[in-house]
Design a protein around this motif. Structure first.
Motif, mmCIF file in Angstrom:
data_model
loop_
_atom_site.group_PDB
_atom_site.id
_atom_site.type_symbol
_atom_site.label_atom_id
_atom_site.label_comp_id
_atom_site.label_asym_id
_atom_site.label_seq_id
_atom_site.Cartn_x
_atom_site.Cartn_y
_atom_site.Cartn_z
ATOM 1 N N GLU A 181 110.336 58.257 85.247
ATOM 2 C CA GLU A 181 110.524 58.466 86.914
ATOM 3 C C GLU A 181 109.851 57.713 87.804
ATOM 4 O OE1 GLU A 181 109.406 62.261 88.140
ATOM 5 O OE2 GLU A 181 107.614 62.439 87.191
ATOM 6 N N LEU A 182 110.185 57.208 88.989
ATOM 7 C CA LEU A 182 109.426 56.706 90.012
ATOM 8 C C LEU A 182 108.387 57.628 90.671
ATOM 9 C CD1 LEU A 182 108.886 54.021 91.521
ATOM 10 C CD2 LEU A 182 110.574 54.770 92.981
ATOM 11 N N VAL A 183 106.983 57.269 90.340
ATOM 12 C CA VAL A 183 106.072 57.928 91.039
ATOM 13 C C VAL A 183 105.818 57.702 92.587
ATOM 14 C CG1 VAL A 183 103.675 58.540 90.914
ATOM 15 C CG2 VAL A 183 104.945 58.535 88.962
ATOM 16 N N ALA A 184 105.858 56.037 92.797
ATOM 17 C CA ALA A 184 105.298 55.756 94.075
ATOM 18 C C ALA A 184 106.143 54.128 94.094
ATOM 19 C CB ALA A 184 103.871 55.811 94.343
ATOM 20 N N ASP A 185 106.331 53.637 95.327
ATOM 21 C CA ASP A 185 106.474 52.366 95.341
ATOM 22 C C ASP A 185 106.005 51.572 96.737
ATOM 23 O OD1 ASP A 185 109.676 53.375 96.157
ATOM 24 O OD2 ASP A 185 108.534 52.346 97.568
ATOM 25 N N ILE A 186 105.680 50.309 96.563
ATOM 26 C CA ILE A 186 105.113 49.823 97.745
ATOM 27 C C ILE A 186 105.672 48.492 97.938
ATOM 28 C CG2 ILE A 186 103.366 48.616 96.390
ATOM 29 C CD1 ILE A 186 101.416 49.083 98.918
ATOM 30 N N SER A 187 106.370 48.018 99.131
ATOM 31 C CA SER A 187 106.832 47.027 99.800
ATOM 32 C C SER A 187 105.929 45.638 99.746
ATOM 33 C CB SER A 187 107.430 46.980 100.986
ATOM 34 O OG SER A 187 106.633 47.118 101.952
ATOM 35 N N GLY A 188 106.362 44.458 99.807
ATOM 36 C CA GLY A 188 105.560 43.373 99.890
ATOM 37 C C GLY A 188 104.767 43.519 101.044
ATOM 38 N N GLY A 189 105.159 44.050 102.211
ATOM 39 C CA GLY A 189 104.541 44.353 103.340
ATOM 40 C C GLY A 189 103.596 45.539 103.326
ATOM 41 N N GLY A 190 103.456 46.204 102.528
ATOM 42 C CA GLY A 190 102.727 47.681 102.475
ATOM 43 C C GLY A 190 103.273 48.892 102.807
ATOM 44 N N SER A 191 104.523 49.054 103.007
ATOM 45 C CA SER A 191 105.110 50.048 103.320
ATOM 46 C C SER A 191 105.218 50.919 101.825
ATOM 47 C CB SER A 191 106.405 49.985 103.813
ATOM 48 O OG SER A 191 106.546 49.354 105.181
ATOM 49 N N THR A 192 105.014 52.319 101.918
ATOM 50 C CA THR A 192 104.985 53.120 100.662
ATOM 51 C C THR A 192 105.798 54.311 100.682
ATOM 52 O OG1 THR A 192 103.062 54.513 101.585
ATOM 53 C CG2 THR A 192 102.337 52.688 100.328
ATOM 54 N N ASN A 193 106.190 54.886 99.580
ATOM 55 C CA ASN A 193 106.953 55.944 99.405
ATOM 56 C C ASN A 193 106.425 56.769 98.070
ATOM 57 O OD1 ASN A 193 109.612 55.567 101.177
ATOM 58 N ND2 ASN A 193 109.500 53.729 100.368
#
Length: 116
Positions: free
Chosen positions: A46-58
């Motif tokens: 499962e996906l726990v957390a992600d971060i975009s190249g610009g630093g936005s997180t989920n």
């Protein structure tokens, strides 16, 4: 193709903290969204957390407020700071691009065990 090496796992008591690191190779790293995934025994990854190249997180609801994902593009590294760990956080943790596709390969992961 991005190559990934995870580290930082270990055995920790409930309520403890760990910081995971993922060193990536690949010249597109700075523009790629990256994620931390985990797979517990008998469960799907499962996906726990992600971060975009610009630093936005989920974050997944189960870790929101306890885990923090970050990245250092100069070092081509992403991190996962895990606080207030719970036994249900026990899993092998992996990093990869986000979203991950069927052609993306996985690293060896790093084992996190939360137990008293």
């Amino acid at each position: 193709q991005v190559q990934l090496v995870e580290s930082g796992g270990g055995l920790v008591q409930p309520g403890g903290s760990l910081r995971l690191s993922c060193a990536a190779s690949g010249w597109l790293f700075s523009v790629m969204a990256m994620g931390w995934y985990r797979q517990a025994p008998g469960k799907e990854r499962e996906l726990v957390a992600d971060i975009s190249g610009g630093g936005s997180t989920n974050y997944a609801d189960s870790v929101k407020g306890r885990f923090t994902i970050s990245r250092d593009n100069a070092k081509k590294t992403i991190y996962l700071q895990m606080n207030n760990l719970k036994p249900e956080d026990t899993a092998v943790y992996y990093c990869n691009v986000a979203p991950v596709g069927p052609k993306n390969s996985w690293g060896q992961g790093t084992q996190v065990t939360v137990s008293s």
